[in-house]
Enzyme design. Structure first.
Site, PDB file in Angstrom:
ATOM      1  N   SER B  34     -81.453 -42.401   8.673  1.00  0.00           N
ATOM      2  CA  SER B  34     -82.295 -41.958   9.778  1.00  0.00           C
ATOM      3  C   SER B  34     -83.370 -40.991   9.294  1.00  0.00           C
ATOM      4  O   SER B  34     -84.339 -40.718  10.006  1.00  0.00           O
ATOM      5  CB  SER B  34     -81.442 -41.298  10.854  1.00  0.00           C
ATOM      6  OG  SER B  34     -80.726 -40.204  10.318  1.00  0.00           O
ATOM      7  N   CYS B  35     -83.213 -40.478   8.077  1.00  0.00           N
ATOM      8  CA  CYS B  35     -84.214 -39.563   7.507  1.00  0.00           C
ATOM      9  C   CYS B  35     -85.509 -40.321   7.211  1.00  0.00           C
ATOM     10  O   CYS B  35     -85.509 -41.547   7.081  1.00  0.00           O
ATOM     11  CB  CYS B  35     -83.708 -38.942   6.213  1.00  0.00           C
ATOM     12  SG  CYS B  35     -82.233 -37.932   6.409  1.00  0.00           S
ATOM     13  N   VAL B  36     -86.599 -39.579   7.100  1.00  0.00           N
ATOM     14  CA  VAL B  36     -87.896 -40.184   6.787  1.00  0.00           C
ATOM     15  C   VAL B  36     -88.452 -39.542   5.516  1.00  0.00           C
ATOM     16  O   VAL B  36     -88.448 -38.316   5.383  1.00  0.00           O
ATOM     17  CB  VAL B  36     -88.899 -39.988   7.946  1.00  0.00           C
ATOM     18  CG1 VAL B  36     -90.271 -40.545   7.568  1.00  0.00           C
ATOM     19  CG2 VAL B  36     -88.389 -40.678   9.209  1.00  0.00           C
TER      20      VAL B  36
END
Lengths: 204, 165
Positions: B34-36
């Protein structure tokens, strides 16, 4: 607002005693499930910078099978049982009493079998903690999935990371019939709740 | 095609790092779920940076931190400019923000992946930066690599090979 959490030596001793007792229950339950000796080894309770959390079990891009259980109640947190995918496939053969190499993918039946292992580990761990501490704790049904280790761990840490730059990690490995099982059990208690519980002395 | 992670500078959860081709071969964020990952690169100065965004914005009372998109993106720009990059030449690419399958099991009602992407895009807009490429969303994790010698950015999704972004 503080973004780091330091347990006092007395709190560390209390937590270690709780975890040791809980993992003894997990060991007994897994031994009964497998019909053979299963030992929980190398229990560590440590504080890890958020930046390093993705690599808790190796490279963050390692493909893993994961069983997730959420802990709710007075000590909320997140529990993960992680295995490299090939180890998970091999474990499925053991669980489903098939010849080695039979399982090549995680279908519904295989996921269910792994979920049961995770459920036993998580449920016995939490019920022991609850019994010894007097805390009310519930566990969510297991979710099983495959992904990169970093992707799984970071998602389990989202709520903790909201307020903390460090995470408290309880991790353990397993030995099955004398052989190391490449599996990790990770527990991420929400730090503010853990500190409150340990500070009030209820967790011994 | 990029296959090696050797001599790469790893960018961990909530970190922002910047470097030139003289100091590192590449910047690398592994296992983005879910990290960018946000990349800025100046091809002339061969200076670039990467942010590993974990959360969209700080909740009330939380300290500013590069784990939040709203703080990470301006910090990334500041660090890349400090290495001699020219703001007008900067190339921006982003990847990540998956609604990974794990999120379903974890009952992630916050849709954190989508919110991270939106927060990164909003932070870039505030700075007048438009990403020229993006590989966001989906349901599995990915890794992101910036080669500092030529500015090539590559993405590797779960079970796939590296491919240029």
């Amino acid at each position: 607002m503080s973004t780091t959490f330091t347990l006092t030596p007395a709190e560390q001793v209390r937590l270690a005693a709780l975890v040791d007792a809980a993992l003894t229950h997990v060991t007994a339950a897994l031994t009964e499930m497998f019909g053979a000796d299963v030992a929980v080894t190398a229990v560590h309770i440590r504080t890890v910078p958020l930046s390093e959390a993705g690599g808790l079990i190796g490279s963050p891009d390692l493909e893993v099978a994961a069983v997730y259980l959420g802990a709710a109640g007075e000590l909320p947190g997140h529990l993960l049982l992680l295995m490299p995918l090939d180890a998970a496939l091999a474990l499925c053969d053991v669980l489903l009493e098939q010849p080695p190499g039979t399982t090549t993918a995680l279908g519904e039946m295989e996921a269910s079998a792994l979920g049961e292992v995770g459920n036993i580990v998580g449920s016995f761990f939490l019920s022991s903690l609850a019994d010894r501490s007097g805390l009310r704790m519930q566990v969510t049904p297991p979710g099983v999935f495959c992904d990169m280790a970093g992707a799984v761990i970071s998602l389990a840490l989202v709520e903790v990371a909201m307020y903390a730059d460090e995470v408290i990690v309880i991790d353990a490995g397993f030995i099955h019939q004398g052989r190391h099982l490449p599996a990790w059990f990770l527990a991420f208690p929400e730090p503010s709740h853990l500190a409150t519980v340990l500070a009030r002395g209820g967790a011994v | 095609m990029i296959t090696s992670t050797a001599q790469a500078m790893t960018v961990g959860l909530g970190e922002v790092k910047a470097a030139t081709s003289a100091s590192a071969e590449a910047l690398l964020a592994l296992g983005l779920g879910s990290c960018v990952g946000v990349v800025l690169f100046d091809p002339l100065a061969r200076a670039g940076g990467m942010a590993h965004v974990v959360l969209p914005e700080p909740p009330e009372g939380a300290a500013a931190s590069p784990k939040f998109a709203s703080h990470a993106v301006p910090l990334l720009l500041e660090r890349v400019l400090a290495l001699g990059a020219d703001r007008g030449r900067l190339v921006c690419k982003i990847a990540g923000g998956a609604q990974v399958l794990a999120a379903v099991a974890m009952r992630d009602s916050f849709r954190i992946g989508e919110r991270n992407v939106a927060a990164v895009q909003a932070a870039l807009r505030r700075l007048g930066i438009v990403p020229c490429a993006a590989d966001c969303g989906g349901s599995t994790g990915r890794s992101l690599r910036l080669s500092l010698s030529d500015g090539r950015v590559a993405v590797k999704r779960l079970g796939e090979d590296w491919r240029e972004l």
